[in-house]
Design a protein around this motif. Sequence first.
Motif, PDB file in Angstrom:
ATOM      1  N   VAL A  94      60.120   4.820  48.959  1.00 33.09           N
ATOM      2  CA  VAL A  94      60.663   5.515  47.515  1.00 33.09           C
ATOM      3  C   VAL A  94      59.883   6.695  47.277  1.00 33.09           C
ATOM      4  O   VAL A  94      58.804   6.959  47.155  1.00 33.09           O
ATOM      5  N   GLU A  95      60.642   7.811  46.922  1.00 32.85           N
ATOM      6  CA  GLU A  95      60.295   9.115  46.603  1.00 32.85           C
ATOM      7  C   GLU A  95      59.709   9.071  45.172  1.00 32.85           C
ATOM      8  O   GLU A  95      60.379   8.671  44.114  1.00 32.85           O
ATOM      9  N   SER A  96      58.390   9.398  44.962  1.00 33.72           N
ATOM     10  CA  SER A  96      57.876   9.359  43.540  1.00 33.72           C
ATOM     11  C   SER A  96      57.991  10.967  43.009  1.00 33.72           C
ATOM     12  O   SER A  96      57.184  11.990  43.646  1.00 33.72           O
ATOM     13  N   LYS A  97      58.648  11.047  42.071  1.00 37.82           N
ATOM     14  CA  LYS A  97      59.003  12.537  41.477  1.00 37.82           C
ATOM     15  C   LYS A  97      57.673  12.863  40.618  1.00 37.82           C
ATOM     16  O   LYS A  97      57.076  12.223  40.218  1.00 37.82           O
ATOM     17  N   ARG A  98      57.856  14.244  40.310  1.00 35.11           N
ATOM     18  CA  ARG A  98      56.849  14.894  39.330  1.00 35.11           C
ATOM     19  C   ARG A  98      55.554  15.318  40.031  1.00 35.11           C
ATOM     20  O   ARG A  98      54.958  14.612  40.904  1.00 35.11           O
TER      21      ARG A  98
END
Length: 184
Positions: A94-98
Amino acid sequence: DNRVLFHRVANTLNYLDIRTVVVSCGTCYDQLQGYKFEEIFPGCRIVDIHEFLLEKGITLEGQGGYLYHDPCHSPMKLQEPMKTVKALLGANVVESKRCCGESGTLGVTRPDISTQVRFRKEEELRKDEAALRATGAVPEKGNMKILTSCPSCLQGLKRYGADLNNGLLEADYIVVEMARHILG
């Protein structure tokens, strides 16, 4: 000065026929490109360590779930970074944004701004953790890893470990996680 040193290295090691320079940092990658390596080492290319491993067919297919933090200054240039990450680690990523708030020396030079960025990232990490746990790829109450491809981001992400889920979030470098599983 660095270009002069690289020319000296090229002259000294001219018998090696250097074709690939492998890097593990987006800032280093960009800086080396600015040195015009193709002129110093004719026919040479610069590639990120993770893309290099993928080219060589080294993967961790089916090892479980991970969070992935794509750095603002990503070293992965050959294709979309998440495509490379999923090819290396499997589909349960899962890509963790920010932004992590580390941003080179941001955490040191402007801790006031960095702290605000960190609050937003922490909120995002809580959502990402819940999303990854919901897939069943990681245990409901076990350690979870967030991986990155940037040494500066790794430093920043390690700071979140104690703040999130009672210290159950561990940050690491993708290539280090791979080495642990493959080499022990």
